[in-house]
Design a protein around this motif. Structure first.
Motif, PDB file in Angstrom:
ATOM      1  N   GLY A 107       0.811  -1.200   0.000  1.00 24.18           N
ATOM      2  CA  GLY A 107       0.000   0.000   0.000  1.00 24.18           C
ATOM      3  C   GLY A 107       0.858   1.269   0.000  1.00 24.18           C
ATOM      4  O   GLY A 107       1.905   1.316   0.664  1.00 24.18           O
ATOM      5  N   TYR A 108       0.441   2.254  -0.761  1.00 20.50           N
ATOM      6  CA  TYR A 108       1.131   3.553  -0.805  1.00 20.50           C
ATOM      7  C   TYR A 108       2.632   3.345  -1.016  1.00 20.50           C
ATOM      8  O   TYR A 108       3.465   3.740  -0.199  1.00 20.50           O
ATOM      9  N   ALA A 109       2.985   2.663  -2.094  1.00 17.32           N
ATOM     10  CA  ALA A 109       4.338   2.136  -2.254  1.00 17.32           C
ATOM     11  C   ALA A 109       5.205   2.989  -3.165  1.00 17.32           C
ATOM     12  O   ALA A 109       4.885   3.215  -4.332  1.00 17.32           O
ATOM     13  N   PHE A 110       6.334   3.434  -2.599  1.00 20.86           N
ATOM     14  CA  PHE A 110       7.331   4.182  -3.362  1.00 20.86           C
ATOM     15  C   PHE A 110       8.715   3.603  -3.085  1.00 20.86           C
ATOM     16  O   PHE A 110       9.016   3.175  -1.966  1.00 20.86           O
ATOM     17  N   VAL A 119       0.758  -2.271  -6.855  1.00 25.81           N
ATOM     18  CA  VAL A 119      -0.506  -2.078  -7.565  1.00 25.81           C
ATOM     19  C   VAL A 119      -0.526  -0.733  -8.286  1.00 25.81           C
ATOM     20  O   VAL A 119      -1.018  -0.622  -9.406  1.00 25.81           O
ATOM     21  N   ALA A 120       0.027   0.280  -7.670  1.00 29.72           N
ATOM     22  CA  ALA A 120       0.046   1.610  -8.274  1.00 29.72           C
ATOM     23  C   ALA A 120       0.854   1.634  -9.568  1.00 29.72           C
ATOM     24  O   ALA A 120       0.661   2.511 -10.413  1.00 29.72           O
ATOM     25  N   ASP A 121       1.744   0.664  -9.746  1.00 33.04           N
ATOM     26  CA  ASP A 121       2.548   0.560 -10.952  1.00 33.04           C
ATOM     27  C   ASP A 121       1.966  -0.447 -11.942  1.00 33.04           C
ATOM     28  O   ASP A 121       2.644  -0.900 -12.851  1.00 33.04           O
ATOM     29  N   GLN A 184       2.527   4.049   4.243  1.00 35.03           N
ATOM     30  CA  GLN A 184       3.472   3.943   3.138  1.00 35.03           C
ATOM     31  C   GLN A 184       4.318   2.675   3.249  1.00 35.03           C
ATOM     32  O   GLN A 184       4.853   2.355   4.297  1.00 35.03           O
ATOM     33  N   ASN A 185       4.414   1.969   2.099  1.00 39.59           N
ATOM     34  CA  ASN A 185       5.269   0.788   1.948  1.00 39.59           C
ATOM     35  C   ASN A 185       4.940  -0.334   2.934  1.00 39.59           C
ATOM     36  O   ASN A 185       5.796  -1.160   3.241  1.00 39.59           O
ATOM     37  N   GLN A 186       3.719  -0.402   3.433  1.00 37.28           N
ATOM     38  CA  GLN A 186       3.331  -1.505   4.317  1.00 37.28           C
ATOM     39  C   GLN A 186       2.904  -2.716   3.498  1.00 37.28           C
ATOM     40  O   GLN A 186       2.047  -2.616   2.625  1.00 37.28           O
ATOM     41  N   PHE A 187       3.507  -3.864   3.803  1.00 36.38           N
ATOM     42  CA  PHE A 187       3.130  -5.111   3.142  1.00 36.38           C
ATOM     43  C   PHE A 187       1.866  -5.655   3.786  1.00 36.38           C
ATOM     44  O   PHE A 187       1.666  -5.552   4.993  1.00 36.38           O
ATOM     45  N   SER A 188       1.004  -6.257   2.961  1.00 33.72           N
ATOM     46  CA  SER A 188      -0.201  -6.906   3.459  1.00 33.72           C
ATOM     47  C   SER A 188      -0.333  -8.254   2.758  1.00 33.72           C
ATOM     48  O   SER A 188      -0.273  -8.330   1.537  1.00 33.72           O
ATOM     49  N   LEU A 189      -0.474  -9.318   3.530  1.00 29.43           N
ATOM     50  CA  LEU A 189      -0.625 -10.649   2.962  1.00 29.43           C
ATOM     51  C   LEU A 189      -1.383 -11.531   3.931  1.00 29.43           C
ATOM     52  O   LEU A 189      -1.449 -11.260   5.127  1.00 29.43           O
ATOM     53  N   GLY A 190      -1.990 -12.599   3.396  1.00 29.61           N
ATOM     54  CA  GLY A 190      -2.720 -13.547   4.216  1.00 29.61           C
ATOM     55  C   GLY A 190      -4.182 -13.636   3.830  1.00 29.61           C
ATOM     56  O   GLY A 190      -4.737 -12.719   3.212  1.00 29.61           O
ATOM     57  N   ALA A 285      -4.601   8.990  -6.974  1.00 31.37           N
ATOM     58  CA  ALA A 285      -4.116   9.918  -5.959  1.00 31.37           C
ATOM     59  C   ALA A 285      -2.606   9.828  -5.798  1.00 31.37           C
ATOM     60  O   ALA A 285      -1.959  10.810  -5.422  1.00 31.37           O
ATOM     61  N   LEU A 286      -2.034   8.654  -6.070  1.00 30.74           N
ATOM     62  CA  LEU A 286      -0.588   8.472  -5.912  1.00 30.74           C
ATOM     63  C   LEU A 286       0.179   8.953  -7.144  1.00 30.74           C
ATOM     64  O   LEU A 286       1.366   9.222  -7.072  1.00 30.74           O
ATOM     65  N   ALA A 287      -0.511   8.987  -8.285  1.00 27.24           N
ATOM     66  CA  ALA A 287       0.178   9.305  -9.544  1.00 27.24           C
ATOM     67  C   ALA A 287       0.703  10.751  -9.539  1.00 27.24           C
ATOM     68  O   ALA A 287       0.140  11.629  -8.908  1.00 27.24           O
TER      69      ALA A 287
END
Length: 287
Positions: A107-110, A119-121, A184-190, A285-287
């Motif tokens: 999420g919110y990944a740079f 995902v944003a890319d 920002q840059n938080q991984f989410s899985l499961g 919003a991130l672009a």
């Protein structure tokens, strides 16, 4: 006068008392399960085995609460979902963090250079792959237990196709909300988003069946308490899955029979569009 003993309980729905029994195997069956025969009623198992009643097969085909076909293996899809999770878990243990980096939701990944990733890319596949991905043994075991237990309640009520739609939309809804709100840059899985989607479905089904809601409410409260008190938990994925699962299931089991398929397909499509809209909004919003 002596009090009469309670009625027998349906062999498929033990919470329901009934005075009807199958004319072939003599097991008690409730109105939801009984299928008309030339004489009396038959249970779904006997109909599935071949009743020879002479009625049109589709007219006598037993249906789930949501209108799906009743299957012999009531955990068939649940087993497949658990198998997928198991295969990915084994792959992660064998390959290491590289696979997690490739499949987890970010999420919110740079990057430090300011370049968008995840995902944003354009890596939209992460919205679903992250929902079947685990790295730690306790996390994996806890989610698989939830899938097995709650999936065993929900799948027989919906049928395989509708249950599969619920699984996918719950996972996607959890990922969409995590993508929208995660730091920002938080991984989410499961598979927690899927598990919470099944919890939302269980709540709707219990109300639809007019069961005692107190045990269900207690379970939901404890699940939410763990969500917001344990560190490192993606509460966004839990809440997104819970809401998405509840919305989908409500539409599946409350759709009027005359327009059941249309209402169900439309509702699932709207939840899908809502999830995709959230993702597009966040990416813009991130672009």
């Amino acid at each position: 006068m002596d009090s009469q003993p309670g009625l027998p309980r349906c062999y498929r729905h033990p919470e329901t008392e009934t005075g009807i029994s199958c004319v072939r195997c003599d097991r008690p069956i409730c109105p939801h399960c009984m299928v008309s025969a030339s004489v009396g009623f038959q249970c779904p198992d006997c109909v599935r085995g071949g009743s020879g009643t002479g009625h049109a097969p589709d007219a006598n085909q037993p249906r789930t609460l949501a209108g799906g076909r009743i299957a012999a293996d009531e955990r068939f899809v649940t087993k497949i979902v658990i198998a997928i999770n198991l295969m990915l878990f084994v792959a992660v243990q064998a390959v290491g963090d590289r696979l997690v980096d490739d499949l987890a939701l970010i999420g919110y990944a740079f990057l430090p250079t300011g370049e968008l990733v995840g995902v944003a890319d354009g890596e939209w596949y992460r919205l679903l792959t992250s929902a079947f991905l685990h790295q730690e043994i306790p996390h994996f075991l806890f989610n698989m237990l939830g899938l097995w237990v709650i999936g065993g309640i929900v799948e027989p009520e919906l049928g395989r196709i509708r249950y599969t739609a619920l699984i996918l939309l719950s996972g996607l809804s959890g990922s969409a909300l995590a993508y929208l709100l995660s730091p920002q840059n938080q991984f989410s899985l499961g598979a927690s988003g899927i598990v919470f989607g099944l919890i939302g479905a269980w709540v709707v089904l219990a109300r639809r069946r007019r069961h005692d809601m107190r045990p269900v409410a207690l379970f939901v409260a404890l699940s939410l308490l763990l969500t917001f008190t344990r560190p490192g938990i993606s509460w966004e994925a839990h809440i997104g899955g819970l809401v998405g699962g509840a919305l989908v299931t409500y539409a599946l089991v409350h759709a009027p029979k005359a327009r059941r398929s249309l209402v169900q397909y439309t509702a699932c499509g709207l939840v899908l569009l809502l999830d995709l809209g959230i993702v597009l909004f966040r990416s813009a919003a991130l672009a």
